[in-house]
Design a protein around this motif. Structure first.
Motif, short mmCIF file in Angstrom:
data_model
loop_
_atom_site.label_atom_id
_atom_site.label_comp_id
_atom_site.label_asym_id
_atom_site.label_seq_id
_atom_site.Cartn_x
_atom_site.Cartn_y
_atom_site.Cartn_z
N TYR A 103 -124.53 -45.74 39.44
CA TYR A 103 -123.38 -44.93 39.05
C TYR A 103 -123.73 -43.63 38.34
O TYR A 103 -122.94 -42.68 38.38
N SER A 123 -109.11 -42.47 48.96
CA SER A 123 -109.00 -43.77 48.30
C SER A 123 -110.01 -43.94 47.20
O SER A 123 -109.82 -44.73 46.29
N GLY A 124 -111.13 -43.23 47.29
CA GLY A 124 -112.19 -43.39 46.30
C GLY A 124 -113.07 -44.59 46.54
O GLY A 124 -113.99 -44.85 45.77
N TYR A 125 -112.79 -45.33 47.61
CA TYR A 125 -113.57 -46.52 47.90
C TYR A 125 -114.23 -46.48 49.28
O TYR A 125 -115.30 -47.04 49.46
N ALA A 126 -113.60 -45.86 50.26
CA ALA A 126 -114.16 -45.82 51.61
C ALA A 126 -115.51 -45.12 51.57
O ALA A 126 -115.69 -44.12 50.88
N LEU A 127 -116.49 -45.66 52.31
CA LEU A 127 -117.86 -45.20 52.21
C LEU A 127 -118.24 -44.25 53.34
O LEU A 127 -117.89 -44.47 54.50
N THR A 177 -125.51 -50.89 43.63
CA THR A 177 -124.69 -49.72 43.36
C THR A 177 -125.23 -49.04 42.12
O THR A 177 -125.49 -49.71 41.12
N PHE A 201 -121.53 -43.06 55.14
CA PHE A 201 -122.88 -43.57 55.28
C PHE A 201 -123.85 -42.51 55.79
O PHE A 201 -123.49 -41.64 56.60
N PRO A 237 -118.95 -43.17 48.10
CA PRO A 237 -117.50 -43.19 48.31
C PRO A 237 -117.01 -41.78 48.60
O PRO A 237 -117.47 -40.81 48.01
N ARG A 254 -119.01 -41.09 42.59
CA ARG A 254 -118.36 -42.31 42.09
C ARG A 254 -119.18 -43.53 42.46
O ARG A 254 -118.65 -44.61 42.69
N PHE A 266 -124.37 -46.39 46.99
CA PHE A 266 -124.56 -47.76 47.45
C PHE A 266 -125.78 -47.84 48.37
O PHE A 266 -125.98 -46.97 49.23
#
Lengths: 114, 111
Positions: free
Chosen positions: B51, B95-99, B49, B101, B91, B31, B34
């Motif tokens: 995709y 949530s689909g947003y928390a990264l 970002t 690393f 991600p 998704r 980054f």
């Protein structure tokens, strides 16, 4: 992008005490997160700060140790409770802007526990 | 389990000496990927970002590319001010947003 501020920028605390870190963003955001970066390490997610409800914690992090509040769309706090030297880290908040997928980070709070 | 692996851990370049940093990933349904730059004592600064495979983005001396298994951050004719740690993240989680690393590549560019 967004302007994200964190307070304090750094602190030195005694073992057994607690510190509350504030994160403020200048625009409305959909998601807010708290990360920890231990010395020489990469970032690890602590929790998702949910507006008006309990935060969602990652494995290894618990609410009693890291209580989080998010009373509105632009502000959140992270408390590090009953601190020990192992809690010495940089704590970072991040946000995802409305209508965006990009994630931006605050400047961080450098915590040293003695 | 989603994984992000960066290489090399550290890279030393002479000013003007171009090179690439690698980020390989294993995720179930990408998704976005980054890239961030982090200076000592500061929060990560958002760079790019990406995709989809084949996508490229540029910013000054930096160009990021993406394949189905990895991403490269190409640094062309670097300057000492490009010295920093470069982080990639994907991600992960509900949530689909928390990264999630990678451990980062520490880049030092010498005059």
């Amino acid at each position: 992008s967004a302007v994200i501020s964190q307070k304090p920028s750094r602190d030195i605390c005694q073992r057994g005490t607690s510190l509350t870190i504030q994160c403020q963003v200048d625009s409305q955001v959909t998601m807010m997160f708290w990360y920890r970066q231990q010395p020489g390490q990469s970032l690890t997610l602590i929790a998702t700060a949910n507006q008006g409800s309990e935060a969602t914690y990652e494995s290894g992090f618990v609410i009693d140790k890291f209580p989080i509040s998010r009373p509105n769309l632009t502000f959140s706090t992270l408390t590090v409770s009953n601190m020990s030297p192992e809690d010495s880290s940089i704590y970072l908040c991040s946000v995802v802007l409305a209508n965006s997928y990009e994630q931006y980070f605050g400047p961080g709070t450098r915590l040293t526990v003695t | 389990e989603d994984q992000v692996t960066q290489s090399p851990e550290a890279l030393r370049l002479q000013e003007g000496e171009s090179s690439s940093l690698n980020c390989s990933y294993t995720v179930s349904g990408l998704r976005g990927l980054f890239w961030y730059r982090q200076d000592p004592g500061k929060g990560p600064e958002f760079l790019f970002t990406l995709y989809s495979a084949g996508e490229e983005k540029e910013k000054e001396r930096l160009k990021a590319t993406l394949t189905k298994k990895e991403s490269f951050l190409h640094i062309t004719a670097p300057k000492p001010e490009d010295s920093a740690t470069y982080l990639c993240a994907v991600p992960s989680g509900g949530s689909g947003y928390a990264l999630n690393f990678g451990k980062g590549t520490s880049l030092l560019v010498t005059p």
